[in-house]
Design an enzyme around this catalytic site. Structure first.
Site, PDB file in Angstrom:
ATOM      1  N   ARG A  69      61.611   9.173 -13.964  1.00 32.40           N
ATOM      2  CA  ARG A  69      60.298   9.806 -14.143  1.00 32.40           C
ATOM      3  C   ARG A  69      59.300   9.092 -13.245  1.00 32.40           C
ATOM      4  O   ARG A  69      59.399   7.885 -13.042  1.00 32.40           O
ATOM      5  CB  ARG A  69      59.825   9.670 -15.588  1.00 32.40           C
ATOM      6  CG  ARG A  69      60.576  10.496 -16.587  1.00 32.40           C
ATOM      7  CD  ARG A  69      59.930  10.428 -17.962  1.00 32.40           C
ATOM      8  NE  ARG A  69      59.992   9.112 -18.549  1.00 32.40           N
ATOM      9  CZ  ARG A  69      58.996   8.240 -18.597  1.00 32.40           C
ATOM     10  NH1 ARG A  69      57.813   8.545 -18.095  1.00 32.40           N
ATOM     11  NH2 ARG A  69      59.137   7.057 -19.170  1.00 32.40           N
ATOM     12  N   TYR A 197      65.059  15.386 -11.142  1.00 33.82           N
ATOM     13  CA  TYR A 197      65.621  14.393 -12.049  1.00 33.82           C
ATOM     14  C   TYR A 197      64.978  14.406 -13.437  1.00 33.82           C
ATOM     15  O   TYR A 197      63.747  14.470 -13.558  1.00 33.82           O
ATOM     16  CB  TYR A 197      65.450  12.985 -11.441  1.00 33.82           C
ATOM     17  CG  TYR A 197      66.287  11.964 -12.178  1.00 33.82           C
ATOM     18  CD1 TYR A 197      67.628  11.789 -11.859  1.00 33.82           C
ATOM     19  CD2 TYR A 197      65.756  11.225 -13.230  1.00 33.82           C
ATOM     20  CE1 TYR A 197      68.410  10.899 -12.559  1.00 33.82           C
ATOM     21  CE2 TYR A 197      66.533  10.326 -13.936  1.00 33.82           C
ATOM     22  CZ  TYR A 197      67.857  10.163 -13.592  1.00 33.82           C
ATOM     23  OH  TYR A 197      68.630   9.295 -14.289  1.00 33.82           O
ATOM     24  N   LYS A 206      60.218  15.678 -22.041  1.00 33.38           N
ATOM     25  CA  LYS A 206      58.953  14.939 -22.133  1.00 33.38           C
ATOM     26  C   LYS A 206      57.742  15.857 -21.901  1.00 33.38           C
ATOM     27  O   LYS A 206      56.711  15.707 -22.550  1.00 33.38           O
ATOM     28  CB  LYS A 206      58.936  13.802 -21.124  1.00 33.38           C
ATOM     29  CG  LYS A 206      60.111  12.838 -21.241  1.00 33.38           C
ATOM     30  CD  LYS A 206      60.137  12.146 -22.575  1.00 33.38           C
ATOM     31  CE  LYS A 206      61.227  11.079 -22.613  1.00 33.38           C
ATOM     32  NZ  LYS A 206      61.292  10.376 -23.889  1.00 33.38           N
ATOM     33  N   HIS A 226      57.388  10.359 -30.125  1.00 39.21           N
ATOM     34  CA  HIS A 226      58.489   9.806 -29.331  1.00 39.21           C
ATOM     35  C   HIS A 226      59.345   8.937 -30.273  1.00 39.21           C
ATOM     36  O   HIS A 226      59.323   7.717 -30.197  1.00 39.21           O
ATOM     37  CB  HIS A 226      57.880   8.974 -28.194  1.00 39.21           C
ATOM     38  CG  HIS A 226      58.843   8.524 -27.154  1.00 39.21           C
ATOM     39  ND1 HIS A 226      58.582   7.494 -26.293  1.00 39.21           N
ATOM     40  CD2 HIS A 226      60.090   8.966 -26.827  1.00 39.21           C
ATOM     41  CE1 HIS A 226      59.601   7.314 -25.487  1.00 39.21           C
ATOM     42  NE2 HIS A 226      60.536   8.181 -25.789  1.00 39.21           N
ATOM     43  N   SER A 248      60.714   1.738 -23.993  1.00 39.31           N
ATOM     44  CA  SER A 248      62.042   1.696 -23.382  1.00 39.31           C
ATOM     45  C   SER A 248      62.594   0.260 -23.379  1.00 39.31           C
ATOM     46  O   SER A 248      61.843  -0.703 -23.498  1.00 39.31           O
ATOM     47  CB  SER A 248      62.011   2.282 -21.979  1.00 39.31           C
ATOM     48  OG  SER A 248      60.908   1.800 -21.289  1.00 39.31           O
ATOM     49  N   CYS A 250      64.497  -1.094 -25.683  1.00 34.61           N
ATOM     50  CA  CYS A 250      64.551  -1.715 -27.012  1.00 34.61           C
ATOM     51  C   CYS A 250      65.755  -1.222 -27.814  1.00 34.61           C
ATOM     52  O   CYS A 250      65.867  -1.498 -29.004  1.00 34.61           O
ATOM     53  CB  CYS A 250      63.269  -1.428 -27.783  1.00 34.61           C
ATOM     54  SG  CYS A 250      61.868  -2.375 -27.190  1.00 34.61           S
ATOM     55  N   ASP A 275      65.375  10.708 -29.680  1.00 38.39           N
ATOM     56  CA  ASP A 275      64.227  10.501 -28.785  1.00 38.39           C
ATOM     57  C   ASP A 275      62.917  11.120 -29.259  1.00 38.39           C
ATOM     58  O   ASP A 275      61.869  10.535 -29.040  1.00 38.39           O
ATOM     59  CB  ASP A 275      64.585  11.073 -27.394  1.00 38.39           C
ATOM     60  CG  ASP A 275      63.663  10.576 -26.299  1.00 38.39           C
ATOM     61  OD1 ASP A 275      63.270   9.403 -26.349  1.00 38.39           O
ATOM     62  OD2 ASP A 275      63.335  11.360 -25.383  1.00 38.39           O
ATOM     63  N   ARG A 367      72.387   8.235 -16.065  1.00 39.21           N
ATOM     64  CA  ARG A 367      72.304   8.879 -17.391  1.00 39.21           C
ATOM     65  C   ARG A 367      73.513   9.739 -17.699  1.00 39.21           C
ATOM     66  O   ARG A 367      74.213  10.197 -16.790  1.00 39.21           O
ATOM     67  CB  ARG A 367      71.076   9.805 -17.420  1.00 39.21           C
ATOM     68  CG  ARG A 367      69.744   9.118 -17.193  1.00 39.21           C
ATOM     69  CD  ARG A 367      69.092   8.767 -18.477  1.00 39.21           C
ATOM     70  NE  ARG A 367      68.014   7.800 -18.359  1.00 39.21           N
ATOM     71  CZ  ARG A 367      67.340   7.346 -19.396  1.00 39.21           C
ATOM     72  NH1 ARG A 367      67.597   7.772 -20.605  1.00 39.21           N
ATOM     73  NH2 ARG A 367      66.397   6.450 -19.240  1.00 39.21           N
TER      74      ARG A 367
HETATM   75  O1  O2Y Z   1      63.802   8.732 -16.066  1.00 37.77           O
HETATM   76  C1  O2Y Z   1      63.948   9.747 -16.756  1.00 37.77           C
HETATM   77  O2  O2Y Z   1      63.669  10.869 -16.348  1.00 37.77           O
HETATM   78  C2  O2Y Z   1      64.486   9.630 -18.093  1.00 37.77           C
HETATM   79  S1  O2Y Z   1      63.482   8.724 -19.163  1.00 37.77           S
HETATM   80  C3  O2Y Z   1      64.055   9.027 -20.771  1.00 37.77           C
HETATM   81  C4  O2Y Z   1      65.239   9.692 -20.968  1.00 37.77           C
HETATM   82  C5  O2Y Z   1      65.678   9.942 -22.248  1.00 37.77           C
HETATM   83  C6  O2Y Z   1      64.907   9.523 -23.292  1.00 37.77           C
HETATM   84  N1  O2Y Z   1      63.743   8.869 -23.097  1.00 37.77           N
HETATM   85  C7  O2Y Z   1      63.321   8.589 -21.873  1.00 37.77           C
HETATM   86  C8  O2Y Z   1      62.020   7.846 -21.781  1.00 37.77           C
HETATM   87  O3  O2Y Z   1      61.538   7.488 -20.721  1.00 37.77           O
HETATM   88  O4  O2Y Z   1      61.412   7.621 -22.852  1.00 37.77           O
HETATM   89 MN    MN Z   2      62.256   8.552 -24.588  1.00 38.18          MN
END
Ligand code: O2Y
Ligand code: MN
Length: 582
Positions: A69, A197, A206, A226, A248, A250, A275, A367
């Protein structure tokens, strides 16, 4: 199935803008999916994995500049900047449209435009919501089929409700310079371009289920959080549901799929979600939660039979691996996997790799995308249209000092303060400096679609609306001694802490008052068969007043940043804690 006019009109507009060579409406069937996968294998977007050990599984390599992200390219496009708040990037809707529309103009030339209706939440649930993603990425389509209930089921829901969240997505040229993820909260709309991605491209996750849904939740009187959701079953068969928010790194997915150790005979942990939780006040005055997703988008590195055996079992079939390494015998591999490093492999970029390459084989944010139904610990209630009743909310963070193993808020407002002041130390898994304490209230900092001060006010209001709100707790599995050694064994043993939480939520469980909240008494946690000595337990539950005063001082700049939108009640909680610590 008749398509609502608003949806048809928007698809036509998007087609006129993006100029694809063809438009495909996705129904979500097995045949459709098989054909899509066949095409992706042919074009090299997916690589089939060893069909004996990983049946139905594929590897996808994203563009090397597109692996996570991108928060700095993520915008909340509310009319007024102050409504997005100081913690979000903001663009006016007009500026966002003017800047991003040209990037969509002709972006799908020579490509297929897929129209993906999807449902967030269980079928026939009054709490589920419909989204439609228009995308030119077949990988996104296949992933959305796992992560959501995709196709006809969503159109059926749409017929009954009329309202849907629009998400327009194009890979564009994948250049980070032309990448933007824009959210239009008032229009309930998302525009994402330049990334294929994860959270940037699978718009149900999200973008919708947190950023847009948090605004819907504020407006409609519910909560989009979340949070993982688990059911804790005691040896008599009673199940208590807990929702938990962690920043993240944890171990959120590990906790969601916890396997009780042998010493915890008769106890079970059921996974409802790993999540996101959507929660509403039920007719009985309790908070009821659904998991809006249908799959897991879990991180691969350090997922093993020690850290998360249920995740391993889940990803063994019908999964997409993104940016994992590939072994010579067609298996995915990642750092921290059960198997030792292969002597030769292909790394996440598609380059030859050996253990002496001096680089990681799998990307640190590699992932797996896997159906939740495949998880051995999936709860029998995970698709219950009414959701599950939440008895406890848990906030957590990674703090090597300061935060005790577990403590309970005195009441809802104190619990909101605990969530609002959550912080966690960064690890090597995140980019940037290691060991830096980052504030991440309710683990929602990157995901709240509006002003954080208003978000806290909404939390406080929800406590008033719910006659029987969940009890609120804070946990820290990561406290260390002066030699830097973890004091608590973690992983499955965290169930012992959850058991105290379950007891407290039911009105039992021994506790002692402290300035920061209720702590377990020294004998309240079951530590049988553990090497946690009484002095270690003392250290785990100790409250260092001086360190907490420093912590309080460090919380102030974040609160000040929120200005007059920070509810006075949270300033009062801050002042009360300061007094208690003296
Ligand atoms: O980097 C990404 O696109 C994935 S981030 C993610 C993936 C699954 C669950 N939670 C997260 C997060 O950043 O909280
Ligand atoms: Mn998440």
């Amino acid at each position: 199935m008749t398509i609502p006019k608003a949806l048809n009109d928007w698809v036509r507009e998007s087609e006129a803008l993006c100029k694809p060579s063809r438009v495909v409406w996705c129904e979500g069937s097995d045949t459709e999916h098989a054909a899509l996968v066949r095409d992706m294998v042919k074009s090299g977007v997916l690589l089939p994995l060893d069909s004996k050990t990983y049946p139905g599984c594929h590897l996808h390599r994203s563009d090397p500049s597109d692996v996570a992200r991108t928060e700095h390219l993520t915008f909340i496009c509310s009319e007024k900047k102050e409504d997005a708040g100081p913690t979000n990037n903001w663009m006016s809707p007009a500026d966002a449209r003017a800047r991003v529309r040209p990037l969509f103009d002709g972006a799908m030339k020579g490509r297929t435009m897929y129209v993906v209706p999807y449902l967030m939440g269980p079928a026939r649930s009054p709490f589920s919501k419909v989204g439609v993603e228009i995308t030119d990425s077949p990988y996104v389509v296949a992933s959305m089929r796992t992560m959501t209930r995709m196709g006809t089921i969503a159109l059926e829901h749409l017929a009954g409700m009329g309202e849907f969240v629009k998400g327009l997505h194009s890979l564009g040229d994948l250049s980070p310079e032309r990448r933007s993820i824009c959210h239009f909260p008032r229009e309930r709309e998302i525009w994402s371009v330049g990334s294929g991605y994860g959270g940037n491209a699978l718009l149900g996750k999200k973008c919708f289920a947190l950023r847009i849904a948090s605004v819907q939740a504020r407006d409609e009187g519910w909560m989009a959080e979340h949070m993982l959701i688990v059911g804790i079953e005691d040896p008599k068969g009673n199940v208590t549901y807990v929702a938990a928010a962690f920043p993240s790194a944890c171990g959120k997915t590990n906790l969601a799929m916890l396997v009780p150790p042998a010493s915890q005979k008769g106890w079970k942990v059921w996974t409802v979600g790993d999540d996101i939780a959507w929660m509403r006040v039920g007719a009985d005055g309790r908070l009821w939660a659904i998991n809006p997703e249908a799959g897991f988008f879990g991180v691969l590195p350090y997922t093993s039979s020690k850290t998360n055996p249920n995740a391993l079992a889940t990803l063994k079939h019908n999964s997409i691996f993104t940016n994992a390494a590939l072994t010579a015998d067609g298996k995915p591999w990642w750092e921290g996997a059960d198997d030792p490093a292969p002597s030769h492999a292909t790394d996440w970029r598609g380059q030859p790799w050996t253990p002496s390459s001096g680089t990681v084989a799998a990307h640190p944010n590699s992932r797996f995308t896997a159906p939740a139904a495949q998880c051995p610990s999936i709860s029998p209630k995970w698709e219950d249209p009414q959701g599950v009743p939440i008895s406890a909310i848990v906030f957590g963070g990674r703090r090597s000092k300061l935060a005790p193993l577990v403590y309970q808020a005195r009441d809802w407002a104190h619990g909101v303060f605990m969530g609002a002041t959550m912080a966690s130390e960064t690890t090597a898994a995140a980019t940037g400096a290691v060991g830096v304490t980052r504030r991440d209230p309710m683990a929602m900092l990157p995901f709240c679609g509006y002003h954080m001060g208003d978000y806290f006010a909404h939390w406080l209001r929800m406590g008033e609306r719910a006659p029987k709100p969940p009890a609120i707790f804070h946990v820290n599995w990561f406290r260390k001694d002066d030699a830097g050694k973890f004091l608590w064994p973690g992983f499955g043993e965290n169930l012992r802490v959850l058991r105290w939480i379950v007891d407290r939520a039911a009105g039992s469980g021994k506790s002692v008052e402290s300035p920061i909240g209720h702590l377990p008494t020294r004998d309240a946690l079951d530590v049988t068969a553990l090497s946690v000595t009484p002095p270690t337990m003392d250290a785990l539950l100790s409250v260092d007043r001086t360190a907490w005063q420093t912590e309080l001082a460090e919380q102030s700049p974040f609160f000040d940043k929120l200005g007059d939108r920070l509810p006075q009640r949270l300033r009062d909680e801050h002042a009360t804690l300061s007094k208690r610590l003296k």
